[in-house]
Design an enzyme around this catalytic site. Structure first.
Site, PDB file in Angstrom:
ATOM      1  N   ARG A  85       0.523  -1.423   0.145  1.00  0.00           N
ATOM      2  CA  ARG A  85       0.227  -0.131  -0.108  1.00  0.00           C
ATOM      3  C   ARG A  85       0.825   1.309  -0.060  1.00  0.00           C
ATOM      4  NH1 ARG A  85      -4.620   0.344   4.372  1.00  0.00           N
ATOM      5  NH2 ARG A  85      -2.861   0.678   6.085  1.00  0.00           N
ATOM      6  N   LYS A 187      -2.757   6.602   1.219  1.00  0.00           N
ATOM      7  CA  LYS A 187      -2.699   6.915   2.418  1.00  0.00           C
ATOM      8  C   LYS A 187      -1.396   8.190   2.823  1.00  0.00           C
ATOM      9  CE  LYS A 187      -2.276   4.741   6.661  1.00  0.00           C
ATOM     10  NZ  LYS A 187      -3.703   4.685   7.739  1.00  0.00           N
TER      11      LYS A 187
END
Ligand code: PLP
Ligand code: COI
Length: 344
Positions: A85, A187
């Site tokens: 991620r 993120k």
């Protein structure tokens, strides 16, 4: 800030706060490659006043935890997913991704170096790990940096939402967290900067967090300020929002699999704020949140209470027991979910 000492911690009563621990990890990217990186006891960062991160926000981060097992060892939970991620978030902001296999090795290295700060088994506390990449190359026009730094800081934490496994209250907001086509799936610090005002208004009014609605219709649930959302239908099915602007939570992915193993027919689908009656239980899920029951959601002044404002529902408890059983190493999880950190 002074360096923390392990003997000063009251482990069962920790909040979610930063402490300056003995070691962090630091690597630098320049001339097209990452250096080897190293542990450092310097928890400050030096950079140019024109560093991209200070003006145009090139920053991406991760959150994972180290869990003390009953046998004294330490586990990570699916760290390869955080590596991946962070890679995706870095690419979205045109930053140099840190190599995924080296990410996991660096996490192990910094946990091992700070092993006295991994809270005891059964204390309810864990060591939170915050890896991040910043653009440090100098810019004045809106351009990506050509120099980056990768850091990992660690700090011991207790529950993120104050109630822990006690239900707490949540509220919707007129503000949006992220746009469809924006950076909601990444993120990155900008998403959280945008959430500070709505989050602090919610806290001032006694709510644990904001329930963000979709940025187009303001009707469908997206996620919470610091976690994904789930609901359990009256016939025991696990549902969680599907949207192009929410963070792909690793806890959510894991719970979809756990719910499936419990026969709860998990589904990622549209969830209208006007259709909460379908649920008998609801919760927040994330690394920091683990599973935290959502007692109620207030929308336009109307409060919808789920299972109970004081008690956790049986499905939520069962999901929590399985997830935390795997994370703490008490139960065997699917292959690759439990990664040992060598401490010697
Ligand atoms: N959504 C937001 C906005 C978050 O900050 C987090 C925390 O990382 C999550 C969801 C949960 O993601 P994960 O389960 O990967 O920690
Ligand atoms: C996490 O769960 O790791 C997060 O990053 C959430 C954050 C709001 C603390």
């Amino acid at each position: 800030m002074e360096k923390a000492k392990a003997e000063n911690f009251d482990w069962p009563n920790l909040g979610f706060n930063y402490y300056d621990l003995p070691y962090s990890f630091h690597a630098e990217y320049k001339d097209g490659k990452w250096d080897e990186g190293k542990l450092t006891s310097d928890s400050t960062i030096k950079m140019s006043e024109a560093a991209n991160v200070l003006h145009y926000g090139q920053e991406a981060f991760e959150g994972l935890k180290a869990y003390r097992r009953k046998d004294g060892g330490v586990n990570l939970f699916r760290p390869d997913m955080n590596a991946k991620r962070l890679h995706n978030s870095a690419e979205r902001l045109l930053m140099a991704p840190f190599p995924e296999d080296r990410f996991v090795e660096a996490v192990k290295m910094v946990v091992k170096a700070n092993q006295n700060f991994v809270p005891p088994y059964g204390s309810g506390a864990t060591l939170y790990i915050r890896p991040f990449i910043i653009g440090t190359g100098e810019v004045i026009g809106v351009h990506p940096a050509d120099k980056f730094q990768f850091h990992i800081l660690v700090t011991p934490v207790g529950p993120y939402y104050k109630g822990g496994m006690k239900p707490t209250e949540y509220v919707t907001s007129p503000y949006d967290r992220a746009a469809h086509g924006g950076t909601g799936q990444s993120k990155v610090s900008g998403n959280y900067a945008a959430s500070l005002l709505p989050g602090s208004l919610a806290h001032k009014n006694g709510y644990s967090d904001v329930v963000y609605l979709d940025p187009r219709l303001h009707e469908n649930i997206e996620e919470l300020g610091g976690a994904n959302f789930f609901g359990i239908t009256k016939d025991g099915k696990f549902k969680t929002p599907k949207s192009p602007s929410i963070l792909p939570s690793i806890t959510k992915k894991s719970l979809l699999q756990i719910a499936d193993s419990f026969g709860m027919e998990p589904e990622e689908t549209t969830i209208s704020i006007y259709d909460l009656d379908q649920f008998s239980e609801a919760g927040a899920m994330g690394t920091a949140a683990v599973i935290s029951p959502v007692g109620s959601i207030t929308h336009n002044g109307n409060k919808h209470v789920f299972y109970s404002e004081t008690e956790v529902g049986s499905y939520t408890q069962k999901l929590y027991d399985r997830l935390s059983g795997i994370q703490d190493g008490d139960q065997k999880g699917p292959d690759g979910w439990q990664v040992d950190v060598p401490l010697k």
